[in-house]
Write a protein that holds these residues in place. Structure first.
Motif, short mmCIF file in Angstrom:
data_model
loop_
_atom_site.label_atom_id
_atom_site.label_comp_id
_atom_site.label_asym_id
_atom_site.label_seq_id
_atom_site.Cartn_x
_atom_site.Cartn_y
_atom_site.Cartn_z
N MET A 28 1.19 -1.77 -0.06
CA MET A 28 -0.17 -0.05 -0.10
C MET A 28 1.14 1.74 -0.16
N ARG A 29 0.64 2.51 -1.04
CA ARG A 29 1.39 3.37 -0.63
C ARG A 29 0.40 4.94 -0.21
N ASP A 30 0.44 5.41 0.27
CA ASP A 30 -0.51 7.09 0.80
C ASP A 30 -1.87 6.11 0.77
N GLY A 31 -1.62 5.45 1.40
CA GLY A 31 -3.46 4.73 1.78
C GLY A 31 -4.39 3.89 1.01
N LYS A 32 -3.68 3.40 0.43
CA LYS A 32 -4.29 3.66 -1.58
C LYS A 32 -3.54 1.63 -1.49
N PRO A 33 -4.31 0.54 -2.08
CA PRO A 33 -3.41 0.21 -2.55
C PRO A 33 -2.10 -0.38 -3.96
N LEU A 34 -1.25 -1.24 -3.87
CA LEU A 34 -0.19 -1.15 -4.33
C LEU A 34 -1.24 -1.05 -6.57
N ARG A 35 -1.27 0.04 -7.16
CA ARG A 35 -1.80 -0.23 -8.78
C ARG A 35 -0.95 -1.67 -9.82
N HIS A 36 0.02 -1.98 -9.48
CA HIS A 36 0.53 -3.25 -10.45
C HIS A 36 1.49 -4.17 -9.55
N ILE A 37 1.36 -4.30 -10.36
CA ILE A 37 2.04 -6.32 -10.48
C ILE A 37 3.38 -6.73 -10.78
N VAL A 38 4.52 -6.40 -10.02
CA VAL A 38 5.78 -6.63 -10.78
C VAL A 38 6.40 -8.03 -10.42
N LEU A 39 6.75 -8.39 -11.85
CA LEU A 39 7.40 -9.68 -11.54
C LEU A 39 9.25 -9.69 -11.64
N ILE A 40 9.62 -10.18 -11.14
CA ILE A 40 11.30 -10.34 -10.47
C ILE A 40 11.47 -10.63 -10.26
N GLY A 41 13.07 -11.67 -10.67
CA GLY A 41 13.35 -13.14 -10.87
C GLY A 41 14.12 -13.05 -11.83
N PHE A 42 15.56 -14.47 -11.47
CA PHE A 42 16.29 -14.39 -12.29
C PHE A 42 15.99 -14.91 -13.60
N LEU A 44 18.91 -5.58 -8.83
CA LEU A 44 20.35 -4.95 -7.75
C LEU A 44 20.90 -3.31 -7.70
N SER A 45 19.59 -2.73 -8.20
CA SER A 45 19.53 -1.05 -8.27
C SER A 45 18.61 -0.81 -6.83
N PRO A 46 19.00 -0.14 -5.55
CA PRO A 46 18.46 -0.22 -4.45
C PRO A 46 16.73 1.19 -4.95
N GLU A 47 17.05 1.61 -5.65
CA GLU A 47 16.18 2.60 -6.52
C GLU A 47 15.17 2.19 -6.98
N ASN A 48 15.50 1.15 -7.95
CA ASN A 48 14.76 0.18 -8.33
C ASN A 48 13.39 -0.46 -6.90
N ARG A 49 14.11 -1.41 -6.64
CA ARG A 49 13.38 -1.96 -5.75
C ARG A 49 12.60 -1.08 -4.53
N GLU A 50 12.90 0.00 -4.39
CA GLU A 50 12.12 1.21 -4.07
C GLU A 50 11.00 1.79 -4.73
N LEU A 51 11.42 1.87 -6.01
CA LEU A 51 10.09 2.33 -6.74
C LEU A 51 9.26 0.82 -7.05
N MET A 52 9.59 -0.36 -7.20
CA MET A 52 8.64 -0.93 -7.10
C MET A 52 8.21 -1.38 -6.08
N LEU A 53 8.98 -1.06 -4.89
CA LEU A 53 7.70 -1.47 -3.45
C LEU A 53 6.94 -0.70 -2.86
#
Length: 180
Positions: free
Chosen positions: A1-15, A90-99
């Motif tokens: 959740m962000r800003d009280g709203k449910p997460l909008r996207h599904i982000v698939l990660i993995g090798f 691998l990028s902390p910025e990317n992980r934060e964006l995804m979450l």
């Protein structure tokens, strides 16, 4: 959740070779939304194939292009199923964006299954040389890189439809928990 709203996207990660692109397309169909492959978005934005970006500009420039593409994709208003490249985490910025913008699902697979799935794909610049050695080394290097996901699914012995259904149910549960 962000800003009280449910997460909008599904982000698939993995090798690489865990099924992100295939699962992403079918999951988007199942949820009646659009699918986006970040690697395809990079190619579109940069006007160059990924192996060419690696060869001509190096991995560092590729990773910068990846972050820019990921940020643009996750900024979309409509719900998307987003398949990332294997190294996007691998990028902390990317992980934060995804979450911040998505329900993050890590897809995993047994190393031998990964090798079987990627062995005929010549568009994987990080796998040049001894394929088996590279896969095992990269998996070891990234063994905790996907731990931040909301959900993890081992795709080794599952059919694509089973993976899609598990993610859809997890996403729906996530939305319903935040709308109470």
């Amino acid at each position: 959740m962000r800003d009280g709203k449910p997460l909008r996207h599904i982000v698939l990660i993995g090798f690489m070779g865990t099924g992100k692109s295939t699962v992403g397309r079918l999951l988007a169909e199942r949820l009646a939304c659009a699918a986006c492959d970040v690697d395809a978005e990079i190619v579109k934005r940069e006007g160059e194939a990924i192996p060419a970006i690696f060869a001509n500009r190096g991995e560092r420039e590729f990773r910068a292009a990846e972050t820019a593409a990921l940020g643009a994709v996750l900024g979309a208003d409509d719900t998307l199923v987003v398949a990332t490249g294997g190294g996007a985490v691998l990028s902390p910025e990317n992980r934060e964006l995804m979450l911040r913008h998505g329900f993050v699902v890590a897809l995993t697979a047994d190393p031998e299954q990964v090798i079987a799935r990627v062995s005929q794909d010549e568009n994987r610049p990080l796998l040049q040389g001894d394929l088996r050695e590279r896969v095992y080394k990269l998996l070891e290097d990234r063994k905790h890189a996907y731990d931040f996901a909301h959900m993890t699914i081992d795709t080794t012995h599952l059919g694509v439809d089973e993976v899609v259904e598990r993610i859809a149910q997890g996403f729906i549960r996530s939305i319903s928990q935040h709308s109470i």
